[in-house]
Design a protein around this motif. Structure first.
Motif, mmCIF file in Angstrom:
data_model
loop_
_atom_site.group_PDB
_atom_site.id
_atom_site.type_symbol
_atom_site.label_atom_id
_atom_site.label_comp_id
_atom_site.label_asym_id
_atom_site.label_seq_id
_atom_site.Cartn_x
_atom_site.Cartn_y
_atom_site.Cartn_z
ATOM 1 N N THR A 70 0.849 -1.197 0.000
ATOM 2 C CA THR A 70 0.000 0.000 0.000
ATOM 3 C C THR A 70 0.875 1.235 0.000
ATOM 4 O OG1 THR A 70 -0.024 0.199 2.407
ATOM 5 C CG2 THR A 70 -1.762 -1.148 1.410
ATOM 6 N N ASN A 71 0.303 2.337 -0.460
ATOM 7 C CA ASN A 71 1.012 3.614 -0.385
ATOM 8 C C ASN A 71 1.292 3.975 1.066
ATOM 9 O OD1 ASN A 71 1.419 4.622 -3.111
ATOM 10 N ND2 ASN A 71 -0.811 4.655 -3.253
ATOM 11 N N ALA A 72 0.295 3.721 1.910
ATOM 12 C CA ALA A 72 0.453 4.072 3.323
ATOM 13 C C ALA A 72 1.644 3.351 3.938
ATOM 14 C CB ALA A 72 -0.823 3.728 4.077
ATOM 15 N N ASP A 97 -2.100 -0.443 -5.154
ATOM 16 C CA ASP A 97 -2.313 -0.417 -3.700
ATOM 17 C C ASP A 97 -3.553 -1.285 -3.458
ATOM 18 O OD1 ASP A 97 -3.596 0.340 -1.250
ATOM 19 O OD2 ASP A 97 -2.481 2.201 -1.227
ATOM 20 N N TYR A 98 -3.420 -2.349 -2.701
ATOM 21 C CA TYR A 98 -4.532 -3.301 -2.635
ATOM 22 C C TYR A 98 -5.708 -2.794 -1.822
ATOM 23 C CZ TYR A 98 -3.394 -4.923 2.116
ATOM 24 O OH TYR A 98 -3.158 -5.001 3.469
ATOM 25 N N GLN A 99 -5.472 -1.718 -1.060
ATOM 26 C CA GLN A 99 -6.584 -1.163 -0.281
ATOM 27 C C GLN A 99 -7.317 -0.077 -1.042
ATOM 28 O OE1 GLN A 99 -4.704 -0.009 3.389
ATOM 29 N NE2 GLN A 99 -5.044 -2.019 4.321
ATOM 30 N N LEU A 132 0.991 3.096 -7.036
ATOM 31 C CA LEU A 132 1.878 3.251 -5.874
ATOM 32 C C LEU A 132 2.826 4.439 -6.029
ATOM 33 C CD1 LEU A 132 2.588 -0.527 -5.271
ATOM 34 C CD2 LEU A 132 1.291 1.013 -3.801
ATOM 35 N N ASP A 133 2.438 5.393 -6.870
ATOM 36 C CA ASP A 133 3.287 6.558 -7.112
ATOM 37 C C ASP A 133 3.624 7.285 -5.819
ATOM 38 O OD1 ASP A 133 1.335 7.443 -10.070
ATOM 39 O OD2 ASP A 133 2.926 5.968 -9.789
ATOM 40 N N LEU A 134 2.601 7.523 -5.013
ATOM 41 C CA LEU A 134 2.800 8.306 -3.789
ATOM 42 C C LEU A 134 3.751 7.605 -2.830
ATOM 43 C CD1 LEU A 134 -0.795 9.570 -3.018
ATOM 44 C CD2 LEU A 134 1.206 10.943 -3.612
ATOM 45 N N GLY A 135 3.599 6.307 -2.751
ATOM 46 C CA GLY A 135 4.434 5.547 -1.822
ATOM 47 C C GLY A 135 5.905 5.636 -2.203
ATOM 48 N N GLY A 150 4.850 -2.844 -9.051
ATOM 49 C CA GLY A 150 3.460 -2.467 -8.801
ATOM 50 C C GLY A 150 2.955 -1.518 -9.883
ATOM 51 N N LEU A 151 1.732 -1.044 -9.666
ATOM 52 C CA LEU A 151 1.123 -0.152 -10.649
ATOM 53 C C LEU A 151 1.721 1.246 -10.489
ATOM 54 C CD1 LEU A 151 -1.064 0.173 -12.819
ATOM 55 C CD2 LEU A 151 -2.645 0.856 -11.007
ATOM 56 N N LEU A 152 2.308 1.770 -11.548
ATOM 57 C CA LEU A 152 2.996 3.056 -11.465
ATOM 58 C C LEU A 152 2.731 3.868 -12.719
ATOM 59 C CD1 LEU A 152 6.373 1.586 -10.168
ATOM 60 C CD2 LEU A 152 4.838 3.023 -8.835
#
Lengths: 232, 580
Positions: free
Chosen positions: B384-386, B412-414, B419-422, B440-442
């Motif tokens: 996740t990004n978080a 991000d699975y949630q 996942l750019d922010l992460g 991941g997805l970017l």
């Protein structure tokens, strides 16, 4: 990103014809490119000019304002000539055994040496294990030549199915002890362990309670294990 | 040589320089002025050539006449994942032949991802009288015959390290070729060898080399023999066990436990093929002193694994399979406060379903509990990004962050967001980040973050990411220290590459495969940039038989002062003015 869509119709390749990577050979035949070749450097200063000149090149009117500009620097669209549409490209590769693998080549990025060695290792290890005599002495079957017996273990209420090598155990007691410790930590079973039973699927596909037959027979017929909650 | 009266004597400068060993510092010294260049080049003892095709051996020899140690790298990193077809290149023989003539006093040769023939090994064995260290990392092309030549001839050998190399071993007897009078061995790593080595030869070798500090065995060395080896080398600092299974016998166990207890200097353990958990307690006596534990090949699971790891309170480096799970990583975070490097490898990388309970939570725990964490390689199935933001905040000292989410383009699975922010948080908070691998997805956005914040980034690996050339442009224009960039399956094409052509000369190399770079762009780049080798690798056949705007399969661009190479196989074409 909406801006990108508006630019989809702009050509991608035309400017390359006039494009010269080499500062010396730059021919300012295309006035719109401005006084500096808008190619190369990574210094911010140049980039700013480049952005301006590229806007001119593409007839954009927007002034340089913020970091959002890079979107306008480019014609912006993904390259049209390929079939990339953000879809998954899965290449089906045929592996050495002739089996079709629905896998992406080289992904996940595991060291290929390790993959080869692991395959090779399995054989070598079996050879070594044969000569050093297996731990589950007395349960070792000379016939099948395989020194591990992995079976899946599913516990009711737990999402993950595990795998264990039954040949590491020589009795129901050692097996259940190990399973308890493996699953207990995840489930915080503690005393609740008594409320579960171990069942197994035999060669005929039937589900039986573990413990009724001698360990040896169990080992010969077990295909998979399941830990179930006791009724009541 | 002309010298100004005001400069201090050459000998003094040389003496000062003898304390300067880093390549970067040495290079800086050589740029001060001509006389410093001259003095420096005459006293440089070690050279590192990151790309064997960037320079010709004659050029190295001409500039540095007094080398004692040469380190070379060959194939691009993605060769590790089978993305570079066999036969691409990286053959070391021309280098060895040149070095043999020029440096009779050469002591060390370290090679990575190169093709090394038995003939090369024979030349090494016979040409350098004072040869001390041979490291062959991820190399291939040689057999135990070559090793036998080294064993038989290198009288002063101190180190032989074959890490991760593919060796043909028709014979396990090569080890017996070390003469009985040979006692100088300090380091031996044969963990990659498939077949058995002669155990009695090994035992005698180990017994007669008092300086032996590193011994990494291969799986063919059985557990019941390990104790003998350990008793013969109680001074060992680094040990790789062989197979770690045997019939559980009390005397074998106590013998082993006793032998381990005697190894008071042991700081690093690896090996543990096919672990029988009943034998694990034998190593418990040494756990508290261990700084490095490599369980990458160990099929230990559950409580056994956690118990082992939690006893290693001084651990700085842990390599482990994902059997450790989130719960084990929590324990790790609680026990091992000195941890600087964590690598978690997948036990079942190709399985469709997760077989272990290892998620982003495990890595978050470690980042929370281990303040010195600097280097991470983590294979998992969800993120996740978080979690990434938390990790970034907890580990500002991160220098190497490699995340591999097994499913390509997994969001991000949630939140189902990219996942750019992460990853953006990672590059923004970890200001010393030198190496980054994305998954991941970017979208292009992550590359914007990288270009903006990752100012010290030297190596970036990208797969299945980005939307357009903008992504590549952000990286090439923003990452000032970028040295190696490797990309696969991304929608990057000609525009960004051509617009940042000059940047490529400031980097060691760029790899792009299954992207959208056209043959025309490759030709243009090759024509206009004489100090780059632009290699098109395409197993479909000659690229000029297809339309020019057709994307090439694979592209490898590297800076070079050696010009185009001539040892290319039929599926590699170098683009330059004349040869295209």
């Amino acid at each position: 990103m909406e801006l990108q869509l508006g630019l989809r119709s702009l050509p991608t390749y035309n400017f390359i014809e006039n494009f010269d990577l080499n500062n010396d050979g730059f021919e300012p035949k295309d006035q719109m490119l401005g006084s500096k070749p808008w190619i190369i450097s990574c210094e911010d200063g140049n980039n700013m000019d480049n952005k301006r000149s590229s806007e001119v090149a593409f007839g954009k009117n927007t002034g340089y304002a913020s970091r959002e500009l890079p979107l306008l620097l480019w014609s912006g669209q993904p390259n049209d000539e390929d079939d990339w549409n953000g879809e998954k490209k899965i290449s089906c590769s045929i592996n050495k055994n002739g089996e079709e693998e629905n896998r992406v080549e080289g992904w996940p990025p595991i060291n290929s040496w390790r993959k080869k060695v692991l395959h090779h290792d399995q054989d070598q290890v079996r050879h070594v294990m044969n000569s050093s005599r297996m731990a589950a002495a007395g349960n070792y079957e000379n016939g099948d030549g395989s020194n591990s017996k992995y079976v899946k273990v599913k516990m009711e209420g737990v999402a993950i199915t595990r795998k264990i090598d039954l040949r590491l155990y020589n009795s129901y007691q050692t097996l259940t002890k190990s399973l308890t410790s493996m699953f207990a930590k995840c489930q915080n079973l503690g005393n609740d362990a008594a409320r579960y039973s171990l069942t197994y699927q035999d060669k005929d596909g039937d589900w039986l309670v573990a413990g009724d037959v001698p360990w040896q027979s169990f080992m010969e017929s077990v295909q998979r294990l399941k830990i179930v909650r006791n009724a009541g | 040589m002309l010298r100004k009266a005001s400069s201090f004597p050459e000998e003094m400068l040389e003496h000062v320089l003898s304390f300067i060993t880093s390549d970067k510092d040495r290079n800086a010294v050589s740029l001060v002025c001509k006389s410093w260049y001259e003095i420096e080049r005459w006293c440089r003892k070690r050279i590192f050539v990151g790309n064997c095709y960037a320079v010709r051996p004659e050029m190295v020899i001409r500039r540095f006449p007094e080398l004692r140690s040469v380190e070379l790298k060959g194939k691009p990193h993605f060769a590790d994942f089978d993305l570079v077809p066999d036969g691409w290149g990286g053959c070391v023989y021309p280098w060895i032949a040149a070095l043999a003539t020029a440096y009779p006093l050469l002591e060390e040769i370290k090679l990575k991802r190169m093709v090394v023939s038995d003939e090369s090994l024979e030349v090494i064995a016979k040409s350098f009288k004072n040869f001390k260290v041979l490291v062959l990392s991820s190399c291939e092309g040689f057999s135990t015959d070559g090793l036998a030549a080294v064993a038989a001839n290198c009288r002063n050998l101190r180190g032989l390290d074959l890490r991760e190399s593919e060796v043909d071993d028709p014979s396990g007897q090569w080890l017996s070729r070390f003469p009985d009078s040979f006692t100088s061995l300090a380091s031996l790593n044969i963990s990659c060898l498939g077949a058995e080595v002669s155990f009695s030869a090994l035992e005698r070798l180990v017994g007669r080399c008092p300086d032996l500090k590193t011994l990494r065995l291969n799986h063919a060395v059985p557990l019941d023999k390990l104790a003998n080896l350990l008793r013969g080398a109680p001074q060992l600092v680094e040990l790789g066990t062989g197979a770690y299974s045997a019939e559980l016998q009390p005397d074998v166990f106590s013998n082993l436990a006793g032998a381990f207890s005697g190894c008071k200097e042991l700081r690093s353990l690896s090996g543990f093929w096919n672990v029988f958990p009943g034998y694990l307690p034998a190593v418990y006596p040494v756990c508290s002193g261990l700084t490095s534990l490599n369980l990458r090949d160990a099929n230990i699971q559950g409580a056994d694994l956690i118990k082992l790891v939690s006893q290693c309170r001084s651990l700085q480096r842990l390599w482990v399979l994902d059997y450790i799970e989130d719960i084990g990583l929590e324990e790790l975070a609680a026990c091992c406060k000195d941890l600087t490097e964590l690598r978690v490898f997948p036990s079942d990388p190709y399985g469709a379903e997760p077989n272990v309970s290892l998620t982003e939570r495990g890595l978050v725990s470690v980042s929370e509990g281990c303040p010195k964490l600097q280097s991470v390689l983590y294979f998992c199935r969800q993120m996740t990004n978080a979690a990434l933001v938390t990790i970034a905040k907890n580990s500002p000292r991160m220098t190497c962050f490699r995340l591999c989410i097994i499913e390509p383009r997994a969001p991000d699975y949630q939140t189902l967001q990219p996942l750019d922010l992460g990853f953006g948080a990672i590059v923004e908070n970890c200001k010393d980040l030198r190496r980054l691998s994305l998954s991941g997805l970017l979208t292009d956005r992550v590359f914007e973050y990288i270009g903006t914040y990752a100012k010290k980034l030297e190596m970036l690996s990208v797969a299945f990411a980005g939307d357009s050339d903008l992504g590549l442009h952000h990286v090439l224009s923003g990452c000032e220290k970028l040295c190696k960039l490797e990309i696969r399956d991304c929608p990057f094409g000609d525009n960004a590459l051509l617009a940042n052509a000059a940047k490529l000369e400031t980097m060691r190399s760029l790899w792009m495969s299954s992207c959208s770079v056209s043959f025309r762009a490759c030709k243009l780049l090759g024509q206009k940039m004489p100090r780059l080798n632009v290699e098109v690798i395409d197993e479909r056949g000659p690229p000029d038989l297809r339309p020019e705007n057709c994307p090439v399969e694979k592209l490898y661009i590297y800076r070079t002062i050696a010009g185009p190479r001539f040892d290319m196989p039929g599926f590699v074409w170098t683009m330059n003015g004349d040869s295209v």
